[in-house]
Design a protein around this motif. Structure first.
Motif, PDB file in Angstrom:
ATOM      1  N   PRO A 159       0.823  -1.224   0.000  1.00 12.66           N
ATOM      2  CA  PRO A 159       0.000   0.000   0.000  1.00 12.66           C
ATOM      3  C   PRO A 159       0.852   1.267   0.000  1.00 12.66           C
ATOM      4  O   PRO A 159       2.019   1.251   0.409  1.00 12.66           O
ATOM      5  CB  PRO A 159      -0.798  -0.102   1.304  1.00 12.66           C
ATOM      6  N   ASP A 160       0.255   2.361  -0.428  1.00 12.77           N
ATOM      7  CA  ASP A 160       0.983   3.624  -0.588  1.00 12.77           C
ATOM      8  C   ASP A 160       1.644   4.117   0.695  1.00 12.77           C
ATOM      9  O   ASP A 160       2.797   4.537   0.677  1.00 12.77           O
ATOM     10  CB  ASP A 160       0.091   4.707  -1.195  1.00 12.77           C
ATOM     11  N   PHE A 161       0.933   4.046   1.826  1.00 16.80           N
ATOM     12  CA  PHE A 161       1.525   4.530   3.074  1.00 16.80           C
ATOM     13  C   PHE A 161       2.738   3.684   3.480  1.00 16.80           C
ATOM     14  O   PHE A 161       3.722   4.202   4.010  1.00 16.80           O
ATOM     15  CB  PHE A 161       0.489   4.563   4.204  1.00 16.80           C
ATOM     16  N   GLN A 162       2.674   2.393   3.199  1.00 13.32           N
ATOM     17  CA  GLN A 162       3.797   1.506   3.525  1.00 13.32           C
ATOM     18  C   GLN A 162       4.971   1.755   2.574  1.00 13.32           C
ATOM     19  O   GLN A 162       6.134   1.713   2.984  1.00 13.32           O
ATOM     20  CB  GLN A 162       3.359   0.045   3.463  1.00 13.32           C
ATOM     21  N   LEU A 222       9.176  11.505   3.494  1.00  9.36           N
ATOM     22  CA  LEU A 222       7.918  11.649   2.763  1.00  9.36           C
ATOM     23  C   LEU A 222       6.767  11.715   3.756  1.00  9.36           C
ATOM     24  O   LEU A 222       6.669  10.900   4.668  1.00  9.36           O
ATOM     25  CB  LEU A 222       7.713  10.467   1.815  1.00  9.36           C
ATOM     26  N   LYS A 223       5.899  12.703   3.566  1.00 14.58           N
ATOM     27  CA  LYS A 223       4.719  12.869   4.413  1.00 14.58           C
ATOM     28  C   LYS A 223       3.498  13.000   3.524  1.00 14.58           C
ATOM     29  O   LYS A 223       3.567  13.567   2.436  1.00 14.58           O
ATOM     30  CB  LYS A 223       4.844  14.120   5.283  1.00 14.58           C
ATOM     31  N   LYS A 273      16.301  -2.228  -3.069  1.00 14.59           N
ATOM     32  CA  LYS A 273      16.580  -3.067  -1.901  1.00 14.59           C
ATOM     33  C   LYS A 273      15.366  -3.246  -0.987  1.00 14.59           C
ATOM     34  O   LYS A 273      15.386  -4.074  -0.084  1.00 14.59           O
ATOM     35  CB  LYS A 273      17.737  -2.465  -1.093  1.00 14.59           C
ATOM     36  N   ILE A 274      14.307  -2.473  -1.213  1.00 15.47           N
ATOM     37  CA  ILE A 274      13.112  -2.557  -0.373  1.00 15.47           C
ATOM     38  C   ILE A 274      12.394  -3.878  -0.635  1.00 15.47           C
ATOM     39  O   ILE A 274      12.159  -4.260  -1.786  1.00 15.47           O
ATOM     40  CB  ILE A 274      12.167  -1.370  -0.636  1.00 15.47           C
ATOM     41  N   LYS A 275      12.041  -4.565   0.449  1.00 17.49           N
ATOM     42  CA  LYS A 275      11.316  -5.826   0.334  1.00 17.49           C
ATOM     43  C   LYS A 275       9.985  -5.576  -0.374  1.00 17.49           C
ATOM     44  O   LYS A 275       9.305  -4.587  -0.111  1.00 17.49           O
ATOM     45  CB  LYS A 275      11.073  -6.402   1.731  1.00 17.49           C
ATOM     46  N   ASN A 276       9.609  -6.470  -1.244  1.00 18.28           N
ATOM     47  CA  ASN A 276       8.376  -6.431  -2.037  1.00 18.28           C
ATOM     48  C   ASN A 276       8.386  -5.383  -3.151  1.00 18.28           C
ATOM     49  O   ASN A 276       7.348  -5.132  -3.755  1.00 18.28           O
ATOM     50  CB  ASN A 276       7.141  -6.241  -1.150  1.00 18.28           C
ATOM     51  N   VAL A 277       9.535  -4.772  -3.424  1.00 20.12           N
ATOM     52  CA  VAL A 277       9.644  -3.926  -4.605  1.00 20.12           C
ATOM     53  C   VAL A 277      10.120  -4.830  -5.742  1.00 20.12           C
ATOM     54  O   VAL A 277      11.188  -5.432  -5.668  1.00 20.12           O
ATOM     55  CB  VAL A 277      10.612  -2.741  -4.383  1.00 20.12           C
TER      56      VAL A 277
END
Length: 141
Positions: free
Chosen positions: A24-27, A40-41, A118-122
């Motif tokens: 999801p976007d917030f994650q 990022l906010k 390196k981000i998981k699930n990217v």
């Protein structure tokens, strides 16, 4: 004003990364913050008019300093008629766009790409030439 005419009146002044990921976007924003020095906010939704009386708004996360602006925009949206709508329709396999405006030109796009990979699930991070996108005006606010 016609989008084609409007597109011809500006130059793209940002670098663009395309990101595919099921999170999801917030994650996604949180993960980007963890892996980079960005903060990022959530800000006011990105709002555009697709056609006369047809509007689209998508979540927007932003990091801004005096010389750098970074926005995370979601590409895939569900409208009220239960069909999928895309911010950039020609990029249907992309989930997010990261727009980077850097007046100092110190931020290296390939380093950002490597870090986000390196981000998981990217699944995919790709540098795009925004000038080649037919719907690039949809990214402008």
């Amino acid at each position: 004003m016609d989008k084609k005419m409007w597109k011809d009146t500006f130059t793209v002044d940002f670098k663009l990364l395309a990101i595919s990921s099921p999170i999801p976007d917030f994650q996604m924003a949180w993960n980007i913050n963890q892996y980079t020095n960005f903060t990022l906010k959530r800000v006011k939704d990105h709002f555009i008019e697709l056609k006369k009386d047809q509007f689209l708004n998508t979540s927007c996360f932003q990091f801004k300093t005096d010389h750098v602006s970074i926005k995370l925009l979601k590409n895939k949206l569900n409208d009220s008629e239960a069909k999928q709508v895309f911010l950039i329709p020609e990029m249907k396999n992309i989930d997010y766009f990261l727009l980077i405006q850097d007046d100092t030109e110190e931020l290296q796009i390939l380093n950002v790409k490597s870090t986000l990979s390196k981000i998981k699930n990217v699944i995919l991070v790709q540098v795009l030439d925004a000038d080649r996108l037919k719907s690039v005006v949809n990214l402008m606010t």
